[in-house]
Design a protein around this motif. Structure first.
Motif, PDB file in Angstrom:
ATOM      1  N   ARG B  90       0.790  -1.230   0.000  1.00  0.00           N
ATOM      2  CA  ARG B  90       0.000   0.000   0.000  1.00  0.00           C
ATOM      3  C   ARG B  90       0.826   1.286   0.000  1.00  0.00           C
ATOM      4  NH1 ARG B  90      -4.683  -0.130   4.167  1.00  0.00           N
ATOM      5  NH2 ARG B  90      -2.910  -0.259   5.604  1.00  0.00           N
ATOM      6  N   ARG B  91       2.162   1.113  -0.070  1.00  0.00           N
ATOM      7  CA  ARG B  91       2.973   2.317  -0.267  1.00  0.00           C
ATOM      8  C   ARG B  91       2.911   2.743  -1.724  1.00  0.00           C
ATOM      9  NH1 ARG B  91       8.593  -0.033   1.717  1.00  0.00           N
ATOM     10  NH2 ARG B  91       7.779  -1.597   0.299  1.00  0.00           N
ATOM     11  N   VAL B  92       2.641   1.770  -2.597  1.00  0.00           N
ATOM     12  CA  VAL B  92       2.755   1.982  -4.039  1.00  0.00           C
ATOM     13  C   VAL B  92       1.449   2.462  -4.655  1.00  0.00           C
ATOM     14  CG1 VAL B  92       3.207   0.838  -6.240  1.00  0.00           C
ATOM     15  CG2 VAL B  92       4.545   0.226  -4.203  1.00  0.00           C
ATOM     16  N   PHE B  93       1.570   3.432  -5.554  1.00  0.00           N
ATOM     17  CA  PHE B  93       0.420   3.893  -6.324  1.00  0.00           C
ATOM     18  C   PHE B  93       0.704   3.702  -7.808  1.00  0.00           C
ATOM     19  CE2 PHE B  93      -0.027   5.966  -2.292  1.00  0.00           C
ATOM     20  CZ  PHE B  93      -1.396   6.013  -2.068  1.00  0.00           C
ATOM     21  N   HIS B  94      -0.155   2.950  -8.474  1.00  0.00           N
ATOM     22  CA  HIS B  94       0.010   2.730  -9.912  1.00  0.00           C
ATOM     23  C   HIS B  94      -0.667   3.852 -10.685  1.00  0.00           C
ATOM     24  CE1 HIS B  94       1.709  -1.276  -9.474  1.00  0.00           C
ATOM     25  NE2 HIS B  94       0.846  -1.462  -8.498  1.00  0.00           N
ATOM     26  N   LEU B  95       0.034   4.340 -11.689  1.00  0.00           N
ATOM     27  CA  LEU B  95      -0.490   5.427 -12.508  1.00  0.00           C
ATOM     28  C   LEU B  95      -0.931   4.894 -13.857  1.00  0.00           C
ATOM     29  CD1 LEU B  95       2.474   7.600 -11.507  1.00  0.00           C
ATOM     30  CD2 LEU B  95       0.117   8.263 -11.028  1.00  0.00           C
ATOM     31  N   SER B  96      -2.005   5.435 -14.376  1.00  0.00           N
ATOM     32  CA  SER B  96      -2.405   5.041 -15.730  1.00  0.00           C
ATOM     33  C   SER B  96      -3.060   6.216 -16.445  1.00  0.00           C
ATOM     34  CB  SER B  96      -3.351   3.848 -15.686  1.00  0.00           C
ATOM     35  OG  SER B  96      -4.496   4.169 -14.926  1.00  0.00           O
ATOM     36  N   LEU B  97      -3.041   6.135 -17.770  1.00  0.00           N
ATOM     37  CA  LEU B  97      -3.572   7.225 -18.587  1.00  0.00           C
ATOM     38  C   LEU B  97      -5.093   7.180 -18.630  1.00  0.00           C
ATOM     39  CD1 LEU B  97      -1.166   7.186 -21.669  1.00  0.00           C
ATOM     40  CD2 LEU B  97      -1.099   8.684 -19.677  1.00  0.00           C
ATOM     41  N   LEU B  98      -5.709   8.328 -18.505  1.00  0.00           N
ATOM     42  CA  LEU B  98      -7.138   8.464 -18.750  1.00  0.00           C
ATOM     43  C   LEU B  98      -7.318   8.807 -20.232  1.00  0.00           C
ATOM     44  CD1 LEU B  98      -8.171  10.447 -15.554  1.00  0.00           C
ATOM     45  CD2 LEU B  98      -8.755   8.085 -16.131  1.00  0.00           C
ATOM     46  N   PRO B  99      -8.540   8.732 -20.748  1.00  0.00           N
ATOM     47  CA  PRO B  99      -8.767   9.012 -22.181  1.00  0.00           C
ATOM     48  C   PRO B  99      -8.070  10.275 -22.688  1.00  0.00           C
ATOM     49  CG  PRO B  99     -10.790   8.257 -21.178  1.00  0.00           C
ATOM     50  CD  PRO B  99      -9.773   8.314 -20.066  1.00  0.00           C
ATOM     51  N   LYS B 100      -8.124  11.338 -21.888  1.00  0.00           N
ATOM     52  CA  LYS B 100      -7.459  12.585 -22.288  1.00  0.00           C
ATOM     53  C   LYS B 100      -5.955  12.383 -22.487  1.00  0.00           C
ATOM     54  CE  LYS B 100      -7.938  17.008 -20.541  1.00  0.00           C
ATOM     55  NZ  LYS B 100      -8.182  17.940 -19.400  1.00  0.00           N
ATOM     56  N   GLY B 101      -5.362  11.580 -21.607  1.00  0.00           N
ATOM     57  CA  GLY B 101      -3.931  11.311 -21.690  1.00  0.00           C
ATOM     58  C   GLY B 101      -3.585  10.461 -22.901  1.00  0.00           C
ATOM     59  N   ILE B 102      -4.417   9.462 -23.156  1.00  0.00           N
ATOM     60  CA  ILE B 102      -4.202   8.598 -24.325  1.00  0.00           C
ATOM     61  C   ILE B 102      -4.289   9.420 -25.601  1.00  0.00           C
ATOM     62  CG2 ILE B 102      -5.153   6.647 -25.637  1.00  0.00           C
ATOM     63  CD1 ILE B 102      -6.106   5.482 -22.966  1.00  0.00           C
ATOM     64  N   ALA B 103      -5.263  10.332 -25.639  1.00  0.00           N
ATOM     65  CA  ALA B 103      -5.435  11.171 -26.826  1.00  0.00           C
ATOM     66  C   ALA B 103      -4.184  11.995 -27.096  1.00  0.00           C
ATOM     67  CB  ALA B 103      -6.642  12.088 -26.643  1.00  0.00           C
ATOM     68  N   VAL B 104      -3.599  12.551 -26.039  1.00  0.00           N
ATOM     69  CA  VAL B 104      -2.387  13.359 -26.208  1.00  0.00           C
ATOM     70  C   VAL B 104      -1.253  12.531 -26.785  1.00  0.00           C
ATOM     71  CG1 VAL B 104      -0.556  14.590 -24.999  1.00  0.00           C
ATOM     72  CG2 VAL B 104      -2.925  15.030 -24.411  1.00  0.00           C
ATOM     73  N   THR B 105      -1.033  11.340 -26.233  1.00  0.00           N
ATOM     74  CA  THR B 105       0.094  10.534 -26.707  1.00  0.00           C
ATOM     75  C   THR B 105      -0.101  10.085 -28.147  1.00  0.00           C
ATOM     76  OG1 THR B 105      -0.897   8.559 -25.717  1.00  0.00           O
ATOM     77  CG2 THR B 105       0.769   9.713 -24.427  1.00  0.00           C
ATOM     78  N   SER B 106      -1.343   9.816 -28.539  1.00  0.00           N
ATOM     79  CA  SER B 106      -1.500   9.399 -29.938  1.00  0.00           C
ATOM     80  C   SER B 106      -1.362  10.589 -30.879  1.00  0.00           C
ATOM     81  CB  SER B 106      -2.819   8.642 -30.156  1.00  0.00           C
ATOM     82  OG  SER B 106      -3.899   9.438 -29.782  1.00  0.00           O
ATOM     83  N   ARG B 107      -1.800  11.767 -30.446  1.00  0.00           N
ATOM     84  CA  ARG B 107      -1.560  12.959 -31.273  1.00  0.00           C
ATOM     85  C   ARG B 107      -0.067  13.213 -31.409  1.00  0.00           C
ATOM     86  NH1 ARG B 107      -6.203  15.168 -28.918  1.00  0.00           N
ATOM     87  NH2 ARG B 107      -5.073  16.264 -27.287  1.00  0.00           N
ATOM     88  N   MET B 108       0.667  12.925 -30.352  1.00  0.00           N
ATOM     89  CA  MET B 108       2.107  13.151 -30.398  1.00  0.00           C
ATOM     90  C   MET B 108       2.757  12.251 -31.445  1.00  0.00           C
ATOM     91  SD  MET B 108       4.922  13.048 -27.350  1.00  0.00           S
ATOM     92  CE  MET B 108       4.884  11.289 -27.207  1.00  0.00           C
ATOM     93  N   LEU B 109       2.359  10.988 -31.457  1.00  0.00           N
ATOM     94  CA  LEU B 109       2.919  10.058 -32.443  1.00  0.00           C
ATOM     95  C   LEU B 109       2.644  10.537 -33.861  1.00  0.00           C
ATOM     96  CD1 LEU B 109       2.305   6.476 -31.039  1.00  0.00           C
ATOM     97  CD2 LEU B 109       4.470   7.635 -31.470  1.00  0.00           C
ATOM     98  N   GLU B 110       1.472  11.116 -34.064  1.00  0.00           N
ATOM     99  CA  GLU B 110       1.130  11.613 -35.400  1.00  0.00           C
ATOM    100  C   GLU B 110       1.954  12.843 -35.768  1.00  0.00           C
ATOM    101  OE1 GLU B 110      -3.053  12.389 -35.402  1.00  0.00           O
ATOM    102  OE2 GLU B 110      -3.524  10.306 -34.897  1.00  0.00           O
ATOM    103  N   SER B 111       2.165  13.702 -34.773  1.00  0.00           N
ATOM    104  CA  SER B 111       2.792  14.983 -35.089  1.00  0.00           C
ATOM    105  C   SER B 111       4.278  14.856 -35.377  1.00  0.00           C
ATOM    106  CB  SER B 111       2.556  15.980 -33.959  1.00  0.00           C
ATOM    107  OG  SER B 111       3.599  15.936 -33.019  1.00  0.00           O
TER     108      SER B 111
END
Lengths: 181, 181
Positions: B90-111
Motif C-alpha cells: 500500500r505504499r505503491v500507487f500505480h499510474l495510468s492514462l485516462l482518455p485525455k492522456g491517451i489522446a495526447v500521446t496518440s496525437r504526439m505520435l502523429e505529429s
DNA sequence: TCAAATAGGTTTAGATTCGATACTATCGGT
DNA sequence: ACCGATAGTATCGAATCTAAACCTATTTGA
C-alpha cells in the motif's frame, strides 16, 4: 505493421533522448553547472563562426533568446565563455569558449561512454536529416553536407552564402544556415 | 581516427536529442502542456505494470521524485492520469492514462514525422543498450529482450522476478527491472 | 515479537528557469 | 532621414527543479 514500426522507432528515439538527457544532467551536477549551461557549452564547441550567437543557440536548443541570454550572462561571469562584438555588424556578438569552457566539454566527451557506437554514424546522420526534412526544421548540419558548400580544390572550400573561404576545420563544424545537399 | 569517430557519434546523438526535445517542446506548447508533462504521459503509455510509479518515472526521466510528484498532481487534477493504490503493497500507487492522456500521446505520435526511419530500429536498440551498459544505468527495456523473461510456450511468458504470467501485450512494454539477455 | 532500517511518496523552501513583453541599438532599403 | 526588421538585453510573474525533511508502509534482523 508499418505504423507499428514507426511507433517503435519513435519510442526508441524517446528513450535515447531521455538517456542522453540523464547523462548530461548527471555530468552537469558533478560539474556544479546547470543542464542548459552544459548544452550551451557543448554547442559552442561544435558550431561555426556564423552560428556562435545568442539567436543561433536559441534556435538550436529551442528556448527563447531571453532565456539563453541570461544563461550566457552567467557563463560569461564565471569565465566559461567570452563575447566579441562583430566589427561588420555591431548588433552581433560572437561567443567563444574560454579555457574553462573547453575543459568542461572535453571532460563531457570522456564521461559519456559510447565505445563501439561509431558504426552507427551514417545511420544517425540519415535519421537526423530525415527528421529535419519531415518536420521542416532549421538546418544545423556541417558544411560538408550543405548544398551551399563549394569545393574549388582538394581541401579547399567556399561558402556559397557568404562567399568566404573555409578551412577543412571549418567545414566540419555545425552551421545554422545548413541545407541538405 | 577512432576517437574522432566517437566524438562524431556523440555529436550526432547530441543533435538528435536536441532535435527531439524541440519537437516535443513544440508539441507540448500546442497542447498547452509543459515539456515534462508530455514526457510523463508518453512514458506511461509504454511502461508495464511494474514501472508505472512515481519512482520509476523519476529514474526514467532523471528528475527527483519530488519534482515528478508535483507534475503528477497537476496531471491528475487535469484528468490526464489516475492513481490506484496497490493492494499488496500500500505504499505503491500505480499510474495510468485516462482518455485525455491517451489522446495526447496518440496525437504526439502523429505529429512527429519519422517516415522511412523504421529500418533503423535494430541499430537504435543496440546503441541504446550499449550506452546503458557502458554507463551503468538502470534497465528500461522491453521484457522481450530481458534476461529474466521466460517463455514456456508460444506467446506465453513468465517474469522470472515476479513469477507472474505476462501476455504478448505485456512483454512489449518497458520495464524498469530490465536487464539485457 | 518488536524496534530499526528501508522504501514509496508527498510536502516545503529557496533558487533557477522559462516565456512574454518591452526596450535599445544597429542595419538595410527607400 | 525615415521605417521596418534584426540582434540582443532587461524585467517580471509563473512555473519548475533540487534537496531535504517528513509521513507511512513494509521488510529486516536480533
Amino acid at each position: 505493421m508499418g505504423e507499428s514500426n514507426i511507433n517503435a522507432v519513435s519510442q526508441w528515439l524517446e528513450r535515447l533522448s531521455a538517456l542522453h538527457r540523464n547523462l548530461i544532467r548527471k555530468f552537469a551536477t558533478e560539474e556544479g553547472l546547470q543542464f542548459v549551461h552544459v548544452e550551451i557549452l557543448q554547442y559552442l564547441s561544435v558550431c561555426n563562426r556564423y552560428s556562435d550567437t545568442t539567436q543561433a543557440i536559441s534556435d538550436y536548443l529551442g528556448q527563447t533568446k531571453g532565456s539563453i541570454s541570461q544563461s550566457l550572462r552567467i557563463l560569461e561571469e564565471k569565465k566559461f565563455v567570452k563575447r566579441l562584438q562583430d566589427t561588420a555588424d555591431r548588433r552581433v556578438f560572437h561567443l567563444s569558449l574560454l579555457p574553462k569552457g573547453i575543459a568542461v566539454t572535453s571532460r563531457m566527451l570522456e564521461s559519456i561512454q559510447l565505445d563501439g557506437a561509431d558504426k552507427l554514424e551514417p545511420q544517425l546522420k540519415d535519421l537526423l536529416s530525415s527528421i529535419q526534412k519531415k518536420n521542416e526544421l532549421k538546418g544545423f548540419g556541417t558544411c560538408l553536407s550543405c548544398r551551399f558548400n563549394q569545393s574549388p580544390g582538394k581541401n579547399q572550400f567556399v561558402c556559397g552564402i557568404t562567399k568566404e573561404k573555409l578551412s577543412l576545420e571549418d567545414v566540419k563544424k555545425i552551421c545554422r544556415e545548413h541545407e541538405a545537399s
